[in-house]
Design a protein around this motif. Structure first.
Motif, mmCIF file in Angstrom:
data_model
loop_
_atom_site.group_PDB
_atom_site.id
_atom_site.type_symbol
_atom_site.label_atom_id
_atom_site.label_comp_id
_atom_site.label_asym_id
_atom_site.label_seq_id
_atom_site.Cartn_x
_atom_site.Cartn_y
_atom_site.Cartn_z
ATOM 1 N N ARG A 79 10.681 -7.196 4.288
ATOM 2 C CA ARG A 79 10.650 -8.834 4.400
ATOM 3 C C ARG A 79 11.807 -9.743 3.704
ATOM 4 O O ARG A 79 11.577 -10.839 4.126
ATOM 5 C CB ARG A 79 9.251 -9.235 3.477
ATOM 6 C CG ARG A 79 8.059 -8.443 4.243
ATOM 7 C CD ARG A 79 6.862 -9.077 3.506
ATOM 8 N NE ARG A 79 5.766 -8.313 3.873
ATOM 9 C CZ ARG A 79 4.519 -8.985 3.867
ATOM 10 N NH1 ARG A 79 4.334 -10.248 3.449
ATOM 11 N NH2 ARG A 79 3.292 -8.307 4.329
ATOM 12 N N ASP A 133 11.666 -6.502 -1.663
ATOM 13 C CA ASP A 133 11.120 -5.860 -0.290
ATOM 14 C C ASP A 133 12.117 -6.052 0.620
ATOM 15 O O ASP A 133 12.402 -7.070 1.258
ATOM 16 C CB ASP A 133 9.956 -6.712 -0.019
ATOM 17 C CG ASP A 133 9.123 -5.751 1.276
ATOM 18 O OD1 ASP A 133 9.929 -5.462 2.113
ATOM 19 O OD2 ASP A 133 7.929 -6.326 1.384
ATOM 20 N N ARG A 180 -10.441 -2.566 1.809
ATOM 21 C CA ARG A 180 -8.988 -1.866 1.458
ATOM 22 C C ARG A 180 -8.041 -2.939 1.774
ATOM 23 O O ARG A 180 -7.578 -3.487 2.640
ATOM 24 C CB ARG A 180 -8.527 -0.575 2.472
ATOM 25 C CG ARG A 180 -7.059 -0.156 2.124
ATOM 26 C CD ARG A 180 -6.845 0.933 3.157
ATOM 27 N NE ARG A 180 -7.819 1.568 3.828
ATOM 28 C CZ ARG A 180 -7.679 2.151 5.156
ATOM 29 N NH1 ARG A 180 -6.488 2.090 5.741
ATOM 30 N NH2 ARG A 180 -8.499 2.703 5.659
ATOM 31 N N PRO A 181 -7.247 -3.329 0.689
ATOM 32 C CA PRO A 181 -6.417 -4.527 0.784
ATOM 33 C C PRO A 181 -5.058 -3.765 1.059
ATOM 34 O O PRO A 181 -4.508 -2.671 1.143
ATOM 35 C CB PRO A 181 -6.230 -4.858 -0.828
ATOM 36 C CG PRO A 181 -6.564 -3.804 -1.638
ATOM 37 C CD PRO A 181 -7.395 -2.814 -0.736
ATOM 38 N N SER A 182 -4.220 -4.659 1.583
ATOM 39 C CA SER A 182 -2.793 -4.559 1.719
ATOM 40 C C SER A 182 -2.131 -4.307 0.676
ATOM 41 O O SER A 182 -2.289 -4.984 -0.221
ATOM 42 C CB SER A 182 -1.889 -5.472 2.794
ATOM 43 O OG SER A 182 -2.468 -5.894 3.846
ATOM 44 N N VAL A 183 -1.213 -3.101 0.414
ATOM 45 C CA VAL A 183 -0.386 -3.072 -0.660
ATOM 46 C C VAL A 183 1.000 -3.249 -0.580
ATOM 47 O O VAL A 183 1.508 -2.631 0.222
ATOM 48 C CB VAL A 183 -0.746 -1.598 -1.204
ATOM 49 C CG1 VAL A 183 0.148 -1.249 -2.519
ATOM 50 C CG2 VAL A 183 -2.030 -1.200 -1.335
ATOM 51 N N ARG A 184 1.545 -4.345 -1.389
ATOM 52 C CA ARG A 184 2.716 -4.459 -1.235
ATOM 53 C C ARG A 184 3.790 -3.578 -2.223
ATOM 54 O O ARG A 184 3.040 -3.620 -3.354
ATOM 55 C CB ARG A 184 2.931 -6.123 -1.709
ATOM 56 C CG ARG A 184 2.278 -7.224 -0.880
ATOM 57 C CD ARG A 184 2.971 -7.274 0.521
ATOM 58 N NE ARG A 184 4.398 -7.439 0.612
ATOM 59 C CZ ARG A 184 5.170 -8.796 0.352
ATOM 60 N NH1 ARG A 184 4.332 -9.690 0.018
ATOM 61 N NH2 ARG A 184 6.328 -8.826 0.309
ATOM 62 N N TYR A 232 -1.539 -5.309 -5.123
ATOM 63 C CA TYR A 232 -2.316 -5.962 -4.001
ATOM 64 C C TYR A 232 -3.136 -6.970 -4.444
ATOM 65 O O TYR A 232 -3.206 -7.506 -5.759
ATOM 66 C CB TYR A 232 -3.306 -4.646 -3.460
ATOM 67 C CG TYR A 232 -4.097 -3.951 -4.547
ATOM 68 C CD1 TYR A 232 -5.191 -4.556 -5.273
ATOM 69 C CD2 TYR A 232 -3.235 -2.713 -5.017
ATOM 70 C CE1 TYR A 232 -5.754 -3.836 -6.497
ATOM 71 C CE2 TYR A 232 -3.838 -2.046 -6.112
ATOM 72 C CZ TYR A 232 -5.055 -2.404 -6.862
ATOM 73 O OH TYR A 232 -5.710 -1.777 -7.807
ATOM 74 N N SER A 265 -11.127 0.259 -2.779
ATOM 75 C CA SER A 265 -11.376 0.050 -1.551
ATOM 76 C C SER A 265 -12.754 0.205 -1.007
ATOM 77 O O SER A 265 -13.168 -0.684 -0.187
ATOM 78 C CB SER A 265 -10.490 1.284 -0.692
ATOM 79 O OG SER A 265 -9.295 1.124 -0.861
#
Length: 194
Positions: A154, A151, A86-90, A6, A81
């Motif tokens: 994507r 991923d 809260r960040p996006s978690v890749r 993230y 968070s």
């Protein structure tokens, strides 16, 4: 193996010593985390090594989904968070992992390179090439370790490597390593993951 990251992009005038102090204070909490291969606490500073931003962006390699899920849902991630939003978690599926010649040394710098998997390419060939790139990076002078993951939502490859020196021989975004928690690094599966 499963990769996760993230990114917290911070204001241009943000005092990055706040992040350094945070990692110095709590970084050790994952030093014995069950299921974690390693977590590299990463930071980029605007204007350093070509970075256009201030950013805190930890990178993880997990040995188990249970370990990752415990981190995300068991309270540890909630603290971040609460403090930053809260960040996006890749997340990426692991393709390969290799120890470098400097594996016993602490990683001081990290390089992350993300690249799209173009439509029409033979997927098996792309993944074999990604494994070969992991092996190449691990053979470079000063390499602590290297990994590749994909991923499939994507169709993006990520190459990640840790280095002992500031001018790593890998193309991509350069991060300063503030701390590494590596309780299960020795158990990360080597070479290609299929």
């Amino acid at each position: 193996m499963h990769a996760m990251q993230y990114e917290l992009t911070l204001p241009a005038d943000y005092d990055t010593d706040v992040i350094r102090a945070r990692v110095a204070r709590i970084g050790h909490l994952l030093d014995d985390w069950k299921g974690l291969g390693f977590k590299a606490y990463l930071m980029r500073e605007r204007g350093v090594n070509g970075s256009p931003v201030n950013q805190y962006a930890p990178f993880y390699l997990w040995n188990t989904m249970e370990g990752m899920n415990t981190f995300l849902w068991g309270g540890a991630f909630q603290g971040l968070s609460n403090d930053f939003g809260r960040p996006s978690v890749r997340q990426w599926t692991g393709l390969s992992y290799e120890e470098g010649g400097a594996a016993g040394s602490p990683g001081r710098w990290a390089v992350r390179r993300r690249q799209p998997v173009a439509e029409g390419l033979e997927l098996a060939e792309v993944m074999v090439d990604a494994v070969a790139e992991t092996e190449r990076l691990a053979r470079e002078d000063g390499a602590v370790c290297a990994a590749a993951a994909v991923d499939t939502a994507r169709w993006e490859l990520v190459h990640f490597s840790l280095w002992t020196h500031e001018s790593p021989k890998a193309g991509g975004e350069v991060f300063e390593v503030l701390h590494v928690s590596a309780p299960g690094r020795g158990r990360l599966p080597r070479r290609r993951q299929w």
